[in-house]
Design a protein around this motif. Structure first.
Motif, PDB file in Angstrom:
ATOM      1  N   SER A 215       0.828  -1.205   0.000  1.00 34.68           N
ATOM      2  CA  SER A 215       0.000   0.000   0.000  1.00 34.68           C
ATOM      3  C   SER A 215       0.863   1.255   0.000  1.00 34.68           C
ATOM      4  O   SER A 215       0.606   2.202  -0.741  1.00 34.68           O
TER       5      SER A 215
ATOM      6  N   GLY B 280     -14.132  -2.361  -6.263  1.00 30.33           N
ATOM      7  CA  GLY B 280     -13.425  -2.748  -5.055  1.00 30.33           C
ATOM      8  C   GLY B 280     -14.323  -3.383  -4.013  1.00 30.33           C
ATOM      9  O   GLY B 280     -13.900  -4.295  -3.289  1.00 30.33           O
ATOM     10  N   ASP B 281     -15.576  -2.922  -3.937  1.00 28.15           N
ATOM     11  CA  ASP B 281     -16.535  -3.500  -2.994  1.00 28.15           C
ATOM     12  C   ASP B 281     -17.164  -4.790  -3.517  1.00 28.15           C
ATOM     13  O   ASP B 281     -17.738  -5.559  -2.746  1.00 28.15           O
TER      14      ASP B 281
ATOM     15  N   ARG C  58     -10.255  -5.661  -3.270  1.00 27.44           N
ATOM     16  CA  ARG C  58      -9.380  -4.481  -3.215  1.00 27.44           C
ATOM     17  C   ARG C  58      -8.148  -4.640  -4.109  1.00 27.44           C
ATOM     18  O   ARG C  58      -7.740  -3.710  -4.800  1.00 27.44           O
ATOM     19  N   LYS C  59      -7.540  -5.827  -4.082  1.00 26.89           N
ATOM     20  CA  LYS C  59      -6.253  -6.036  -4.735  1.00 26.89           C
ATOM     21  C   LYS C  59      -6.303  -5.814  -6.245  1.00 26.89           C
ATOM     22  O   LYS C  59      -5.447  -5.124  -6.819  1.00 26.89           O
TER      23      LYS C  59
ATOM     24  N   VAL D 239      -8.280  -4.076  -8.065  1.00 29.33           N
ATOM     25  CA  VAL D 239      -8.486  -2.673  -8.413  1.00 29.33           C
ATOM     26  C   VAL D 239      -7.195  -1.885  -8.246  1.00 29.33           C
ATOM     27  O   VAL D 239      -6.863  -1.028  -9.074  1.00 29.33           O
ATOM     28  N   LEU D 240      -6.434  -2.176  -7.196  1.00 23.87           N
ATOM     29  CA  LEU D 240      -5.197  -1.444  -6.947  1.00 23.87           C
ATOM     30  C   LEU D 240      -4.147  -1.691  -8.034  1.00 23.87           C
ATOM     31  O   LEU D 240      -3.370  -0.794  -8.367  1.00 23.87           O
TER      32      LEU D 240
ATOM     33  N   GLY E 219      -8.569   1.968  -1.761  1.00 25.01           N
ATOM     34  CA  GLY E 219      -8.106   0.585  -1.763  1.00 25.01           C
ATOM     35  C   GLY E 219      -6.840   0.388  -0.954  1.00 25.01           C
ATOM     36  O   GLY E 219      -6.710  -0.587  -0.211  1.00 25.01           O
TER      37      GLY E 219
ATOM     38  N   GLU F 242      -5.361 -10.710  -0.750  1.00 25.46           N
ATOM     39  CA  GLU F 242      -6.589  -9.934  -0.651  1.00 25.46           C
ATOM     40  C   GLU F 242      -6.923  -9.638   0.808  1.00 25.46           C
ATOM     41  O   GLU F 242      -6.509 -10.352   1.724  1.00 25.46           O
ATOM     42  N   SER F 243      -7.658  -8.557   1.029  1.00 26.57           N
ATOM     43  CA  SER F 243      -8.091  -8.169   2.370  1.00 26.57           C
ATOM     44  C   SER F 243      -8.908  -9.283   3.025  1.00 26.57           C
ATOM     45  O   SER F 243      -9.856  -9.792   2.415  1.00 26.57           O
TER      46      SER F 243
ATOM     47  N   TYR G 168     -15.217   0.766   0.561  1.00 23.02           N
ATOM     48  CA  TYR G 168     -14.366   1.272  -0.522  1.00 23.02           C
ATOM     49  C   TYR G 168     -15.059   2.444  -1.213  1.00 23.02           C
ATOM     50  O   TYR G 168     -14.478   3.520  -1.397  1.00 23.02           O
TER      51      TYR G 168
ATOM     52  N   SER H 116     -13.853   6.328  -0.412  1.00 25.29           N
ATOM     53  CA  SER H 116     -13.229   6.917  -1.604  1.00 25.29           C
ATOM     54  C   SER H 116     -13.994   8.134  -2.082  1.00 25.29           C
ATOM     55  O   SER H 116     -13.395   9.172  -2.396  1.00 25.29           O
TER      56      SER H 116
END
Length: 441
Positions: free
Chosen positions: A21, A82-83, A87-88, A90-91, A139, A215-216, A369, A373
């Protein structure tokens, strides 16, 4: 697997998430700030040469503001994905978008070569930069916060925040280096392009790191339950209006103060005070270095005393200091200039350190997210996008710094009010926000 081994594995996963991050966010902010500093130093001459220096700078900052307009659009688009898908993924995408746009800016022909198409191309690429950055912040913060210790969320979420000063350090540092190794004529001819072209190499490093991050865990838990929001942004607008307004208002003053302290300060020092570009860049670089250290410290402090007290202390300090900031700059003394910017950015760090946890904790996991954001990026339009433009216009109209200071203080007052009416979230246990909202439903 033994408990010791599990703890060790968890620490490695947490470290990778935070490192990914921080580094990825630093690279994206490098791209974004590179444009802002170049707009203050050279874009007025290369892409808007038909105007006097102050008007050319104003137009260059207007193209800079386009990136902010694009950021909420990116927040909506990437927040939605992202939702829903994680998250990963999209980043990774946002990093590629930012890197390609920045590299292409380094290839755009000047007004002398391409005429009106030069500033148009510059503005389009700036829009693409903002679009990518719109999905980056949320993210990156969520990957750190949702991987982190639930009792130290302020500290965990503050690490991606140092991507801002790190990006600022890299952008201004590389530009300063190019100043040293090229003549003024060469810098204007081609030297400014090198930092933009370097973005391609930096993005490759960032992608390698991000592909290694898992991933989260909170999103994986949500995905396993099949309870992802079908239309996250619609749900935010329907059920989280108060939280969205608070998250937006809490950042407006923070954003305005930041862009006055690190962007307008370059224009003010070089064009109004008459100091060299190297002194102006030195002030920004030293302040950025201070921010790297202070942001996680203030984030950690918010875990112990609460998000709101730390945030409010920073906002009040910034509001007071802005009336000393410009007189100190006006002395032209290098040490006093450094003092002005370092103290100003210390106040800003007290706001920005707890901001990530403060903002994201307002929203439940299923729309976190999108909500975090959008609030963050909407504040960018109302705050940072127009801060340099308004500051230049106010100074041009009145010929003094006082209207600029009053403008900054009014924006900080909005932040103080927003934070004051928010609930304190630092003592909530993991997942409590989701439970509260479930009970309300």
């Amino acid at each position: 697997m033994s408990e010791l081994k599990k703890d060790e594995t968890a620490r490695v996963v947490r470290f990778r998430a935070i490192a990914g991050s921080v580094i990825g966010t630093a690279l994206e902010w490098y791209d974004f700030f590179l444009y802002g500093t170049a707009a203050a130093l050279v874009f007025n001459q290369l892409f808007f040469p038909k105007f006097d220096p102050l008007t050319g700078t104003l137009l260059a900052f207007a193209s800079f503001a386009v990136g902010f307009v694009a950021r909420p659009i990116g927040a909506i688009v990437f927040g939605n994905f992202g939702d829903r898908i994680g998250r990963k993924k999209v980043l990774v995408l946002t990093l590629v978008i930012m890197g390609v746009a920045t590299m292409l800016i380094g290839l755009v022909p000047t007004y002398e070569v391409a005429g009106i198409w030069a500033p148009i191309a510059l503005t389009v690429l700036r829009f693409i930069q903002g679009f990518g950055l719109g999905g980056e912040w949320g993210g990156a913060v969520l990957m750190s916060l949702e991987h982190g210790d639930p009792k130290r969320r302020g500290f965990a979420a503050s690490w991606p925040q140092i991507g801002v000063p790190l990006g600022l350090l890299m952008a201004n540092g590389i530009l300063a280096l190019m100043f040293l190794v090229t003549s003024p004529a060469d810098f204007l001819a081609w030297g400014w392009r090198i930092p933009f072209l370097l973005s391609a190499l930096l993005v490759g490093v960032g992608l390698w790191i991000r592909f290694r991050v898992t991933e989260s865990p909170e999103f994986e838990e949500l995905a396993a339950s099949g309870k992802q929001a079908k239309m996250p942004i619609i749900e935010v607008l329907r059920t989280q209006k108060r939280e969205l307004l608070i998250s937006t208002g809490s950042r407006i003053g923070t954003d305005v103060a930041f862009y006055i302290y690190v962007l307008f300060v370059v224009t003010y020092l070089t064009q109004m005070v008459g100091v060299s570009q190297s002194v102006a860049l030195l002030a920004v670089l030293v302040s950025a270095g201070v921010m790297v250290v202070l942001i996680p410290l203030f984030g950690s402090l918010s875990d112990r005393v609460g998000r709101r007290p730390v945030y409010l202390a920073g906002a009040l300090g910034a509001l007071i200091w802005v009336f000393a900031f410009f007189p100190l700059l006006g002395t032209g003394n290098t040490l006093l200039i450094l003092l002005a910017d370092v103290v100003g950015m210390t106040c800003w760090a007290a706001m920005y350190g707890p901001l990530a946890a403060f903002t994201t904790e307002l929203f439940p996991t299923r729309v976190r997210y999108s909500g975090a954001s959008l609030g963050y990026q909407m504040a960018g339009i109302l705050g940072g996008a127009f801060a340099p433009i308004i500051a230049v216009a106010l100074y041009g109209q009145f010929g003094t710094w006082l209207p600029v200071a009053i403008y900054v203080s009014v924006m900080l007052l909005i932040t103080i009010i927003s934070v004051s009416i928010a609930r304190e979230t630092s003592k909530d246990l993991h997942g409590s926000m989701d439970k509260i909202l479930a009970e309300r439903a």
